[in-house]
Design a protein around this motif. Structure first.
Motif, PDB file in Angstrom:
ATOM      1  N   ASP B  27       0.709  -7.632   9.024  1.00 21.75           N
ATOM      2  CA  ASP B  27       2.073  -7.922   9.102  1.00 21.75           C
ATOM      3  C   ASP B  27       3.125  -8.289   8.002  1.00 21.75           C
ATOM      4  N   PHE B  28       2.521  -7.900   6.900  1.00 21.79           N
ATOM      5  CA  PHE B  28       3.345  -8.211   5.567  1.00 21.79           C
ATOM      6  C   PHE B  28       2.569  -7.022   4.690  1.00 21.79           C
ATOM      7  N   GLN B  29       3.245  -6.728   3.416  1.00 23.66           N
ATOM      8  CA  GLN B  29       2.976  -6.001   2.277  1.00 23.66           C
ATOM      9  C   GLN B  29       2.461  -6.538   1.276  1.00 23.66           C
ATOM     10  N   ALA B  30       1.083  -6.097   0.848  1.00 24.26           N
ATOM     11  CA  ALA B  30       0.460  -6.885  -0.114  1.00 24.26           C
ATOM     12  C   ALA B  30       0.180  -5.748  -1.329  1.00 24.26           C
ATOM     13  N   THR B  31       0.838  -6.134  -2.565  1.00 25.09           N
ATOM     14  CA  THR B  31       0.775  -5.402  -3.404  1.00 25.09           C
ATOM     15  C   THR B  31      -0.525  -5.651  -4.430  1.00 25.09           C
ATOM     16  N   THR B  32      -1.241  -6.780  -4.129  1.00 24.84           N
ATOM     17  CA  THR B  32      -2.359  -7.271  -4.587  1.00 24.84           C
ATOM     18  C   THR B  32      -3.513  -7.759  -3.472  1.00 24.84           C
ATOM     19  N   MET B  33      -4.272  -7.170  -3.612  1.00 18.75           N
ATOM     20  CA  MET B  33      -5.568  -7.698  -2.884  1.00 18.75           C
ATOM     21  C   MET B  33      -6.751  -7.854  -3.692  1.00 18.75           C
ATOM     22  N   PHE B  34      -7.420  -8.771  -3.077  1.00 17.05           N
ATOM     23  CA  PHE B  34      -8.751  -9.142  -4.038  1.00 17.05           C
ATOM     24  C   PHE B  34      -9.751  -8.974  -3.088  1.00 17.05           C
ATOM     25  N   TRP B  35     -11.089  -8.682  -3.826  1.00 18.19           N
ATOM     26  CA  TRP B  35     -12.431  -8.564  -3.207  1.00 18.19           C
ATOM     27  C   TRP B  35     -13.331  -9.615  -3.699  1.00 18.19           C
ATOM     28  N   ASN B  51      -4.798  -3.536  -7.026  1.00 21.34           N
ATOM     29  CA  ASN B  51      -3.398  -3.354  -7.206  1.00 21.34           C
ATOM     30  C   ASN B  51      -2.883  -2.011  -6.524  1.00 21.34           C
ATOM     31  N   GLU B  52      -1.919  -2.223  -5.801  1.00 21.05           N
ATOM     32  CA  GLU B  52      -1.409  -0.711  -5.119  1.00 21.05           C
ATOM     33  C   GLU B  52      -0.942  -0.052  -6.250  1.00 21.05           C
ATOM     34  N   ASN B  70     -10.071   1.168  -3.679  1.00 21.84           N
ATOM     35  CA  ASN B  70      -8.799   2.042  -3.560  1.00 21.84           C
ATOM     36  C   ASN B  70      -7.660   1.307  -2.878  1.00 21.84           C
ATOM     37  N   HIS B  71      -6.614   1.105  -3.374  1.00 24.45           N
ATOM     38  CA  HIS B  71      -5.226   0.482  -2.879  1.00 24.45           C
ATOM     39  C   HIS B  71      -4.357   1.527  -2.730  1.00 24.45           C
ATOM     40  N   ALA B  72      -4.256   2.325  -1.789  1.00 20.74           N
ATOM     41  CA  ALA B  72      -3.649   3.662  -1.650  1.00 20.74           C
ATOM     42  C   ALA B  72      -2.350   3.206  -1.295  1.00 20.74           C
ATOM     43  N   SER B  77      -6.552  -1.817   1.361  1.00 14.12           N
ATOM     44  CA  SER B  77      -7.265  -1.743   0.353  1.00 14.12           C
ATOM     45  C   SER B  77      -8.655  -1.274   0.669  1.00 14.12           C
ATOM     46  N   THR B  78      -9.377  -0.580   0.083  1.00  9.66           N
ATOM     47  CA  THR B  78     -10.866  -0.278   0.723  1.00  9.66           C
ATOM     48  C   THR B  78     -11.577  -0.402  -0.511  1.00  9.66           C
TER      49      THR B  78
END
Lengths: 113, 119
Positions: B27-35, B51-52, B70-72, B77-78
């Protein structure tokens, strides 16, 4: 190098007691300090967080105490319940960069009835 | 609050094969994700920052050719574990920097995690 040091590693508290978990950090640039609660097999969930402009934040039975000069912060769980049994992680980050959280090593809390 | 969904919750794969784990901000946009990777009764180990629209930033010691990120899009993010081996078996957790919420503007929300077992 562990950026955030957490203690104790494990904690056993009787129901109704107070659980206290402590964390210390070195980097004075840190300005956001969250606590996460993790149940077995689940991802961490944000519990409560504090910024260094206040010395204490309370949400229900959970309180963060923050000592900027000592570079320490702690989580207090009042009236601890068996359902609070989980692993707790403190963390620290630099809010303006927002990129990396540094986690403590975790505290396994067991609340016995 | 903001929700981060991870899929699959658990996966078993044969040694030598590849497996993909998805992380979605619902429910939000995430330009940055962490694994992150977490071994039993241990803390979370940051593997990489996703990073997208750009290449992921990997932490020291993490093989970028083995753990493909991959953060397409702004919500997905995958993480692909390539040529998986039994030592890759672990709990993998993603997180995303969400909108201002509890504690302020830098709240990180975690997915439920994905158990990977390589046999």
């Amino acid at each position: 190098q562990q950026q955030v040091k957490q203690s104790p590693q494990s904690l056993i508290v009787q129901k109704g007691g107070i659980s206290i978990i402590n964390c210390a950090y070195e980097n004075t640039a840190f300005d956001y300090f969250p606590w996460y609660q993790q149940f077995p097999g689940k991802g961490p969930a944000l519990l409560i967080a504090i910024r260094p402009d206040v010395s204490e934040k309370k949400e229900g039975r959970f309180t963060i105490s923050f000592n900027k000069s000592a570079k320490q912060f702690s989580l207090h769980i009042m009236d601890s319940q068996p359902g609070d049994s989980a692993t707790y992680f403190c963390a620290a980050s630099i809010d303006t960069t927002g990129n990396q959280f540094y986690f403590g090593t975790g505290t396994s809390l067991t609340v016995i009835p | 609050g903001a929700v981060v969904s991870q899929h699959p919750s658990w996966v078993i794969c044969k040694s030598g094969t590849s497996v993909k784990i998805e992380c979605r901000s619902l429910d939000f946009q995430a330009t940055t994700m962490f694994w992150y990777r977490q071994f039993p009764k241990q803390s979370l180990m940051l593997m990489a920052t996703s990073n997208e629209g750009s290449k992921a930033t990997y932490e020291q010691g993490v093989e970028k050719d083995k753990f493909l990120i991959n953060h397409a899009s702004l919500t997905l993010s995958t993480l692909t574990v390539t040529s998986a081996h039994p030592e890759d078996s672990s709990f993998y957790i993603c997180s995303a920097r969400g909108p201002p919420g509890q504690g302020g503007g830098n709240t990180i929300y975690f997915g439920e995690g994905s158990w990977l077992t390589v046999v």
